[in-house]
Design an enzyme around this catalytic site. Sequence first.
Site, short mmCIF file in Angstrom:
data_model
loop_
_atom_site.label_atom_id
_atom_site.label_comp_id
_atom_site.label_asym_id
_atom_site.label_seq_id
_atom_site.Cartn_x
_atom_site.Cartn_y
_atom_site.Cartn_z
N VAL A 160 8.80 -43.61 33.26
CA VAL A 160 9.75 -43.19 32.22
C VAL A 160 9.00 -42.58 31.05
O VAL A 160 9.31 -41.48 30.58
CB VAL A 160 10.62 -44.37 31.75
CG1 VAL A 160 11.68 -43.89 30.78
CG2 VAL A 160 11.27 -45.07 32.94
N TYR A 161 7.98 -43.28 30.58
CA TYR A 161 7.17 -42.79 29.46
C TYR A 161 6.48 -41.49 29.83
O TYR A 161 6.48 -40.53 29.05
CB TYR A 161 6.15 -43.86 29.08
CG TYR A 161 5.24 -43.46 27.93
CD1 TYR A 161 5.71 -43.46 26.62
CD2 TYR A 161 3.92 -43.11 28.16
CE1 TYR A 161 4.89 -43.12 25.57
CE2 TYR A 161 3.08 -42.76 27.11
CZ TYR A 161 3.57 -42.77 25.82
OH TYR A 161 2.75 -42.42 24.77
#
Length: 228
Positions: A134-135
Amino acid sequence: MNRTDSRTAVVTGGGSGLGAAAAERLRADGVAVTTLDLRGADVAADVTDEAALAAVAAELGPVDVLVNSAGIVGPNRPLVETTADEWRGVFEVNVIGTVNTMRAFVPGMRERGWGRVVNVASMAGKDGNPNLSVYSASKAAVIGLTKSAGKELATSGVLVNAIAPAVIATPMNDNTAPDVLAHITGLIPMKRVGRPEEVAELIAWLCSDRVTFSTGAVYDISGGRATY
């Protein structure tokens, strides 16, 4: 001539970590800096709140420099174990938050014919870190955003660049799983994590008159990790 003594800046995520270090370094150059963060900053503001940012922009007046350092890491888990809500939450801060501040402050820079925007991306956005999908994806989006905006504003006097740090000793990494942190630190040829003041030095340079022919670029600060 480097006219930083008459410049104004907004630094998001300025309550701690890279944002706080960047604010301190810019102030050392004579820049009048306003930090934004949820807590611990000059102004308490949420970068995901467009109305709040509009109010801040109206109150501050002309802003010459924008450093987008606000961000969150999100889940430290395999991709298939992440949720759509987690994706939305991270992208809301890391990507939409950056878009929101640019929409609030860049028009004024363009009107005045001078501005500097530095978006804090990450080596994760270039390489992709395992269990940080996600990051990593959000920071890849920040890189794409920077490249696009840099081209749009290329003849306006407003330069938009990004930095891609490797692991830096900041509070953001306090919640990163130890095995993940060990893995990504082990990828750094210098065999150490970076220091906030090292990153702040690069940010200050990118915010200055010394940079005149670079926009839409990504500057690595990774202890040698970068491969392209």
